[in-house]
Design a protein around this motif. Structure first.
Motif, PDB file in Angstrom:
ATOM      1  N   ALA A 113       0.831  -1.196   0.000  1.00 34.68           N
ATOM      2  CA  ALA A 113       0.000   0.000   0.000  1.00 34.68           C
ATOM      3  C   ALA A 113       0.870   1.251   0.000  1.00 34.68           C
ATOM      4  CB  ALA A 113      -0.923   0.001   1.222  1.00 34.68           C
ATOM      5  N   GLN A 114       0.379   2.332  -0.621  1.00 35.71           N
ATOM      6  CA  GLN A 114       1.115   3.590  -0.663  1.00 35.71           C
ATOM      7  C   GLN A 114       1.475   4.090   0.731  1.00 35.71           C
ATOM      8  OE1 GLN A 114       2.088   5.447  -3.462  1.00 35.71           O
ATOM      9  NE2 GLN A 114       3.120   6.882  -2.096  1.00 35.71           N
ATOM     10  N   SER A 115       0.563   3.925   1.670  1.00 35.31           N
ATOM     11  CA  SER A 115       0.792   4.438   3.027  1.00 35.31           C
ATOM     12  C   SER A 115       1.898   3.701   3.771  1.00 35.31           C
ATOM     13  CB  SER A 115      -0.507   4.349   3.840  1.00 35.31           C
ATOM     14  OG  SER A 115      -0.964   3.005   3.910  1.00 35.31           O
ATOM     15  N   SER A 116       2.313   2.543   3.273  1.00 34.09           N
ATOM     16  CA  SER A 116       3.299   1.724   3.987  1.00 34.09           C
ATOM     17  C   SER A 116       4.695   1.781   3.389  1.00 34.09           C
ATOM     18  CB  SER A 116       2.834   0.257   4.006  1.00 34.09           C
ATOM     19  OG  SER A 116       2.871  -0.304   2.707  1.00 34.09           O
ATOM     20  N   ILE A 117       4.892   2.551   2.312  1.00 33.09           N
ATOM     21  CA  ILE A 117       6.156   2.439   1.592  1.00 33.09           C
ATOM     22  C   ILE A 117       7.172   3.512   1.959  1.00 33.09           C
ATOM     23  CG2 ILE A 117       4.970   1.375  -0.357  1.00 33.09           C
ATOM     24  CD1 ILE A 117       5.432   4.010  -1.904  1.00 33.09           C
ATOM     25  N   GLY A 118       6.794   4.469   2.814  1.00 31.56           N
ATOM     26  CA  GLY A 118       7.734   5.541   3.127  1.00 31.56           C
ATOM     27  C   GLY A 118       9.028   5.031   3.718  1.00 31.56           C
ATOM     28  N   PHE A 119       8.928   4.204   4.756  1.00 37.06           N
ATOM     29  CA  PHE A 119      10.129   3.663   5.390  1.00 37.06           C
ATOM     30  C   PHE A 119      10.833   2.672   4.479  1.00 37.06           C
ATOM     31  CE2 PHE A 119      12.037   0.205   7.908  1.00 37.06           C
ATOM     32  CZ  PHE A 119      13.051   0.910   8.517  1.00 37.06           C
ATOM     33  N   LEU A 120      10.059   1.798   3.813  1.00 33.97           N
ATOM     34  CA  LEU A 120      10.676   0.795   2.942  1.00 33.97           C
ATOM     35  C   LEU A 120      11.413   1.453   1.778  1.00 33.97           C
ATOM     36  CD1 LEU A 120       7.843  -1.892   2.801  1.00 33.97           C
ATOM     37  CD2 LEU A 120       9.956  -1.957   4.138  1.00 33.97           C
ATOM     38  N   GLY A 121      10.827   2.535   1.249  1.00 36.39           N
ATOM     39  CA  GLY A 121      11.492   3.241   0.162  1.00 36.39           C
ATOM     40  C   GLY A 121      12.780   3.908   0.591  1.00 36.39           C
ATOM     41  N   ALA A 122      12.894   4.177   1.905  1.00 38.30           N
ATOM     42  CA  ALA A 122      14.089   4.843   2.425  1.00 38.30           C
ATOM     43  C   ALA A 122      15.191   3.867   2.824  1.00 38.30           C
ATOM     44  CB  ALA A 122      13.707   5.698   3.638  1.00 38.30           C
ATOM     45  N   LEU A 123      14.895   2.576   2.837  1.00 36.77           N
ATOM     46  CA  LEU A 123      15.903   1.593   3.257  1.00 36.77           C
ATOM     47  C   LEU A 123      17.188   1.650   2.424  1.00 36.77           C
ATOM     48  CD1 LEU A 123      13.889  -1.639   4.173  1.00 36.77           C
ATOM     49  CD2 LEU A 123      15.168  -0.135   5.713  1.00 36.77           C
ATOM     50  N   PRO A 124      17.108   1.732   1.082  1.00 33.43           N
ATOM     51  CA  PRO A 124      18.362   1.821   0.319  1.00 33.43           C
ATOM     52  C   PRO A 124      19.193   3.031   0.718  1.00 33.43           C
ATOM     53  CG  PRO A 124      16.545   1.268  -1.129  1.00 33.43           C
ATOM     54  CD  PRO A 124      15.939   1.620   0.197  1.00 33.43           C
ATOM     55  N   ALA A 125      18.528   4.146   1.010  1.00 28.08           N
ATOM     56  CA  ALA A 125      19.264   5.343   1.414  1.00 28.08           C
ATOM     57  C   ALA A 125      19.933   5.141   2.765  1.00 28.08           C
ATOM     58  CB  ALA A 125      18.323   6.541   1.479  1.00 28.08           C
ATOM     59  N   GLY A 126      19.240   4.482   3.686  1.00 31.95           N
ATOM     60  CA  GLY A 126      19.853   4.201   4.978  1.00 31.95           C
ATOM     61  C   GLY A 126      21.081   3.315   4.843  1.00 31.95           C
ATOM     62  N   GLY A 127      20.961   2.291   4.000  1.00 34.02           N
ATOM     63  CA  GLY A 127      22.112   1.433   3.751  1.00 34.02           C
ATOM     64  C   GLY A 127      23.248   2.184   3.097  1.00 34.02           C
TER      65      GLY A 127
END
Length: 425
Positions: free
Chosen positions: A249-263
């Motif tokens: 869902a769109q509402s759930s992807i904010g953190f997941l989309g940021a994972l590559p940046a965190g890595g």
């Protein structure tokens, strides 16, 4: 370096870090807003891929032109002008926006952001000698990763609550705040007075054709091209991959989309620290920079090559995260290598040319991914094919870096071709 100079140098580094945070947040917002934009403007994958690629249409031209400009103009004022362009461009996205306006704004933003990394590093290198540049380089460059890591969850929240238009507008406001801070605190370092070697190099130069034939520089650019292919896909398509490819869902992807940046933030800081530690222990730059940077790109490519063949959403997310994070080491390593072997009077231009070569991957990758998705049986099949292609490109680029990056050899090579810098050159 005296304590007062060191403090001023790190104030500049912090501001340049913030500069890169905003830079990559501006880039990444299009990816996290991909599905809402496609739905509102009724865009197909190929059209949205064109939007992603349009950002890089004049990116390279702007990067090279500004790189030569900062050889003559203080980076302080160039950076301030760039910050204003970014902010004003984002404000244009508030209100009714059509496909043509969206493309035009992304092209304009690309013109403003094209020189960001080389100009920021050129500004920082005026404060630090070669042996102390790796860590400041890592801090500044990983600002991009932090920008995505911090901004994407917040921007996604704004998108869900107030629409994607205000996500762009909020970035414009942040950009204006940075401009005010830079105007007050941004300073120009004394050009490469950090060491006798740098001071001597500041009045010397090598013909640009010689640099364009340098195996070390070409190898760094090949690895950066591969890394940027993956990065541009993440910036343009990560949100759509999570929603359309994996069914989230769109509402759930904010953190997941940021994972590559965190890595990427961890990888860049860790690589910068470890590379500088190796150099301080007498390890050759070929190993501490060349092999270390190339290996990160190879491992990232291997992750994407494996992606179509592994089951489960968590594993796929982990592999796409590693594919962006591990190659990010080359952004630290490649720029440090160019700074190591390039005379100070030409460094801004060479850093900019390298950024232009690497960013050309961004001109191709988003549109090719969109075309592959549109032609595939299912969106996930298209994403798998596009990521596999990216993995192969990264494997080749990383292998070239491992084989050919040799700064010590290039330093001897360039020293035989150095000429005094005169008005005629």
């Amino acid at each position: 370096m005296r304590a007062s100079e060191r403090n001023r140098a790190w104030i500049v580094v912090v501001l340049l870090f913030m500069f890169m945070v905003i830079n990559f947040a501006d880039k990444a917002v299009i990816g996290i807003a991909a599905v809402p934009i496609m739905q509102e403007l009724q865009l197909g994958p190929r059209q949205f891929g064109l939007v992603g690629s349009s950002f890089f249409l004049l990116f390279a031209v702007s990067s090279v032109a500004t790189g030569f400009l900062v050889n003559r103009v203080q980076t302080r004022w160039v950076l301030l002008a760039m910050g204003f362009i970014w902010a004003l461009t984002q404000f244009s996205m508030i209100g009714a926006v059509g496909f043509e306006t969206l493309v035009a704004c992304r092209i304009a933003l690309g013109i403003g952001e094209g020189p960001a990394t080389p100009v920021a590093l050129h500004s920082a290198y005026k404060w630090f000698p070669n042996e102390l540049r790796t860590l400041p380089t890592a801090v500044i460059v990983q600002g991009g990763a932090i920008g995505v890591l911090v901004a994407l969850p917040l921007l996604n929240w704004i998108i869900v609550r107030w629409t994607w238009h205000w996500a762009f507008g909020s970035l414009g406001l942040v950009g204006l705040v940075w401009c005010a801070l830079w105007f007050v605190f941004g300073r120009e370092g004394a050009l490469d007075t950090g060491s006798a070697k740098d001071a001597a190099q500041s009045s010397l130069r090598v013909g640009y054709v010689q640099f364009l034939l340098s195996p070390t520089i070409l190898a760094c650019w090949a690895a950066s091209f591969g890394a940027n292919w993956a990065l541009s896909l993440a910036l343009s398509w990560q949100g759509a991959y999570l929603v359309k490819g994996l069914g989230l869902a769109q509402s759930s992807i904010g953190f997941l989309g940021a994972l590559p940046a965190g890595g990427s933030a961890v990888a860049m800081l860790g690589t910068g620290w470890y590379s500088q530690r190796l150099l301080s222990r007498g390890v050759s730059s070929r190993v501490a920079r060349g092999i270390l940077g190339g290996l990160g790109v190879v491992l990232g490519g291997a992750a994407l090559v494996m992606l179509p063949y592994v089951p489960g959403i968590p594993v796929k997310i982990a592999l796409t995260t590693l594919a962006v994070a591990l190659p990010s080491a080359i952004y630290v390593i490649g720029n440090a290598v160019v700074g190591e072997i390039t005379p100070a009077a030409q460094r801004g231009a060479l850093l900019a040319i390298g950024a232009a070569v690497a960013s050309s991957a961004g001109l191709l990758a988003p549109y090719i991914m969109g075309s592959v998705i549109e032609s595939a049986t299912t969106p996930l099949d298209g994403f798998n094919t596009g990521f596999f292609m990216c993995g192969v490109i990264m494997l080749v680029g990383g292998a070239i870096a491992i084989a050919f990056v040799n700064p010590e050899r290039e330093a001897k090579w360039s020293s035989r071709r150095i000429q005094p810098l005169t008005a005629s050159t």
